[in-house]
Design a protein around this motif. Structure first.
Motif, PDB file in Angstrom:
ATOM      1  N   LYS A   1       0.845  -1.196   0.000  1.00 18.82           N
ATOM      2  CA  LYS A   1       0.000   0.000   0.000  1.00 18.82           C
ATOM      3  C   LYS A   1       0.879   1.245   0.000  1.00 18.82           C
ATOM      4  N   ASP A   2       0.458   2.219  -0.762  1.00 21.00           N
ATOM      5  CA  ASP A   2       1.104   3.526  -0.762  1.00 21.00           C
ATOM      6  C   ASP A   2       0.518   4.327   0.403  1.00 21.00           C
TER       7      ASP A   2
ATOM      8  N   PRO B   1       0.164   8.783  -0.857  1.00 21.30           N
ATOM      9  CA  PRO B   1      -0.132   8.939  -2.287  1.00 21.30           C
ATOM     10  C   PRO B   1      -0.375  10.398  -2.678  1.00 21.30           C
TER      11      PRO B   1
ATOM     12  N   GLU C   1      -4.436   1.806  11.131  1.00 23.91           N
ATOM     13  CA  GLU C   1      -4.784   2.306   9.795  1.00 23.91           C
ATOM     14  C   GLU C   1      -4.189   1.433   8.691  1.00 23.91           C
TER      15      GLU C   1
ATOM     16  N   LYS D   1      -6.408  -0.852   6.772  1.00 25.47           N
ATOM     17  CA  LYS D   1      -7.478  -0.287   5.949  1.00 25.47           C
ATOM     18  C   LYS D   1      -7.034  -0.168   4.491  1.00 25.47           C
ATOM     19  N   GLU D   2      -8.034  -0.091   3.620  1.00 32.83           N
ATOM     20  CA  GLU D   2      -7.725   0.001   2.189  1.00 32.83           C
ATOM     21  C   GLU D   2      -6.975   1.293   1.876  1.00 32.83           C
ATOM     22  N   LYS D   3      -7.412   2.382   2.517  1.00 33.60           N
ATOM     23  CA  LYS D   3      -6.750   3.671   2.322  1.00 33.60           C
ATOM     24  C   LYS D   3      -6.389   4.250   3.687  1.00 33.60           C
TER      25      LYS D   3
ATOM     26  N   THR E   1      -5.116   6.589   6.591  1.00 37.55           N
ATOM     27  CA  THR E   1      -5.069   8.051   6.709  1.00 37.55           C
ATOM     28  C   THR E   1      -4.233   8.436   7.917  1.00 37.55           C
TER      29      THR E   1
END
Length: 630
Positions: free
Chosen positions: A119-120, A123, A162, A165-167, A169
């Motif tokens: 995961k980035d 981004p 976090e 999670k997909e994104k 934060t």
């Protein structure tokens, strides 16, 4: 008396005869030299069973898990395009964080891998992001980012939760509105230490209290002094920092945050570069820059006793890391004849284990050359330190060509350590003298400031005077001395060819500045906190300083170049733009002078891909063979 004269004469004859011997050594190709591995990192996981490293074994940097039991490293990333660099294991797991940019553009991003997917975490387009460290409770980590304002780095905090999670934060932890650099966060998250650069040799240090919102200067002072925060005490009551206030060299200070009282903790006759405490404060680690090599000191904080590290033959321990349980220590060990290797040492048992073999087994280390620290007098009597590499075949009857090597900067330092390019050139019969001209780091703050607004003058003279040392060896062909350097060193190459055109037979400019007016106006936006400090050393291109900057910029004096020139450049370089090299190449070609120009489309300020190093550095030898050796 006559017997004594005869005896001394015999010694002289034997000495000359010994000096005249030509030693044959096996020659290695550029491909063989770049089959070496370059290994970095070495961060323990929570249970101390493995280290997170990066290695360019495959031709590009990737991340590996290196077991401390001596078993083989395990590849964790498999990039074939961009270099990936190890950051840290996630606490209490085998998941990890790494960083990468695109083609050397310096817009680094942080990535998280759970071993299956990546995961980035940052981004953010056209931003630079860097890891700041884990919170003491290991529930979150901090990172720097200039995503909000390209000029300033804010500090963000991201919870470990976090990462699932997909994104993921992050929350803003400290907003940088004043152009200062956040340098340190206390374990209780109450304090942030901030640093403001005034010049390259003078700064100020502040303490920001998040609870009260107040910011207090910790270092009011007169004259020039630098301050660099290192760590907080475990009870958050003391700040440890290094400074050269009222001293030539930096030393370690303990500052009571409540009373303001200061105590000198460690002082040497060289710069202390860094200091930190192990996880529970059992050990203090300090790295000292002792005459162009790092010496690591480890102290038991409870007793003040020094910890004896194992002796490693022909190796310097350049950096260390201590496991969380404070039983193991990772040692990074380097020599001038072998790339750095990683060892693990057990404090309790005394067991020492070598975990890596970075030198290509096709190369015999005995055929390479040990670096020697030497000193020579410059034009005004100032003593200049340098690192000397003499080919084994050099002798009074077999004189060899030589190169004056100039490091990057402004500032910077050539150090005793391994360089595949230097060893390649020396292996093929070129002596190399890596000069630490005035203005270099590591030799005190007076020496460091001696070239301020005198660039292209006194520093260049130091490089020219290096030729006298080379001549004094008796094994150098004085008519075959060239100059080579990268970045600021590349500028020195062009300054030499433009302002002292008959001094050096050839020049090799590796992404060097040629137009200071343009370079100082186009520095990356995230250097904003450092911009004024750089202007005070080099000159402000928006003031009357522009006249001097014009006068010392080689591109405006390229008509003076009469010697062959080679230029290497990365197309994505944001520090020294490609147009700098384009312009100087075009201008020198107009003189009818031989010029060779190599551009790498996928590199920035420094070359990371082995295929590019092989091509570019191999061409340097070919160029020198034609225009210097022959």
């Amino acid at each position: 008396m006559q017997k004594l004269i005869l005896f001394l004469g015999l010694i002289f004859v034997l000495s000359c005869a010994e000096r005249a011997k030509t030693v044959e050594v096996e020659k290695y190709t550029i491909e063989q030299f770049y089959k070496n591995k370059s290994i970095g990192g070495g961060y323990f996981n929570s249970d101390g069973t493995k280290l997170l490293i990066n290695s360019n074994e495959t031709g590009i940097y990737n991340v590996y898990a290196l077991p401390v039991d001596g078993s083989a490293p395990v590849a964790l990333t498999n990039s074939t395009v961009e270099s990936n660099f190890a950051v840290s294991f996630v606490p209490h797991s085998d998941h990890f964080i790494f960083s990468a940019d695109k083609g050397g553009d310096e817009n680094s991003r942080l990535y998280y891998s759970d071993g299956n997917s990546v995961k980035d975490l940052t981004p953010f387009e056209k931003s630079s992001n860097s890891f700041f460290g884990w919170a003491k409770d290991e529930q979150s980590f901090f990172f720097n980012s200039n995503k909000r304002d390209p000029r300033f780095f804010d500090v963000y905090e991201m919870k470990i939760a976090e990462l699932a999670k997909e994104k993921p934060t992050a929350t803003l932890f400290y907003q940088n509105n004043d152009g200062m650099d956040a340098a340190l966060i206390s374990d209780n998250k109450q304090y942030i230490v901030l640093v403001r650069a005034l010049t390259t040799s003078n700064n100020r240090m502040f303490l920001h209290d998040k609870n009260t919102g107040t910011t207090t200067e910790l270092t009011p002072h007169e004259g020039d002094a630098t301050y660099s925060p290192q760590y907080f005490s475990k009870d958050n009551q003391y700040l440890f920092y290094i400074t050269n206030e009222n001293n030539e060299f930096t030393y370690l200070v303990k500052h009571n945050l409540q009373t303001g009282e200061k105590e000198t903790v460690m002082k040497k006759d060289w710069d202390i570069w860094y200091a930190y405490e192990s996880e529970n404060g059992k050990y203090r680690v300090a790295g000292v820059n002792e005459d162009a090599r790092t010496k690591v000191y480890i102290t038991e904080t409870a007793t003040g006793n020094d910890v004896r590290l194992p002796d490693i033959k022909d190796g310097d321990i350049t950096s260390v890391a201590i496991s969380k349980d404070e039983k193991l220590i990772r040692l990074t060990v380097g020599t001038s004849t072998s790339p750095s290797n990683i060892y693990v040492y057990n404090f309790e048992t005394g067991d020492l284990r070598k975990l890596t073999e970075s030198l290509n087994p096709e190369i015999k280390e005995d055929n390479l050359v040990q670096a020697k620290v030497i000193r020579y007098k410059s034009f005004d009597g100032l003593e200049i330190p340098a690192i000397y590499y003499e080919p084994k075949e050099a002798s009074a009857t077999h004189k060899v060509p030589a190169l004056v090597w100039v490091h990057g900067g402004p500032g910077g330092q050539s150090r005793v350590g391994y360089s595949s390019l230097i060893q390649y050139l020396v292996n093929h019969g070129y002596a190399v003298l890596a000069v630490n001209n005035r203005g270099s780091d590591g030799y005190g703050k007076t020496f460091f400031t001696m070239d301020d607004q005198k660039h292209g003058d006194v520093d260049l003279k130091d490089c020219i005077e290096a030729k006298k040392f080379l001549a004094s060896t008796g094994v150098i062909d004085e008519n075959k001395i060239g100059i080579i350097g990268g970045s600021y060193g590349g500028y020195m190459v062009m300054a030499a060819l433009c302002f002292a055109p008959e001094e050096f037979a050839v020049g090799v400019n590796i992404f060097g500045v040629t137009n200071w007016l343009r370079t100082l106006k186009s520095i990356p936006p995230y250097w904003e906190s450092f911009r004024n400090a750089l202007y005070k050393e080099m000159g402000d291109p928006y003031t009357a300083d522009s006249v001097r900057l014009y006068n010392i910029s080689p591109v405006f004096h390229a008509k003076n170049v009469t010697k062959p020139l080679m230029v290497l450049q990365g197309a994505n370089d944001v520090r020294v733009l490609k147009v700098e090299s384009d312009d100087i190449v075009e201008a020198v070609k107009a003189n009818g002078v031989p010029v060779e120009y190599i551009v790498f489309d996928d590199e920035g300020h420094g070359f990371l891909k082995k295929e590019n190093e092989i091509r570019g550095y191999g061409k340097i030898k070919e160029f020198l063979d034609v225009y210097l050796k022959n």
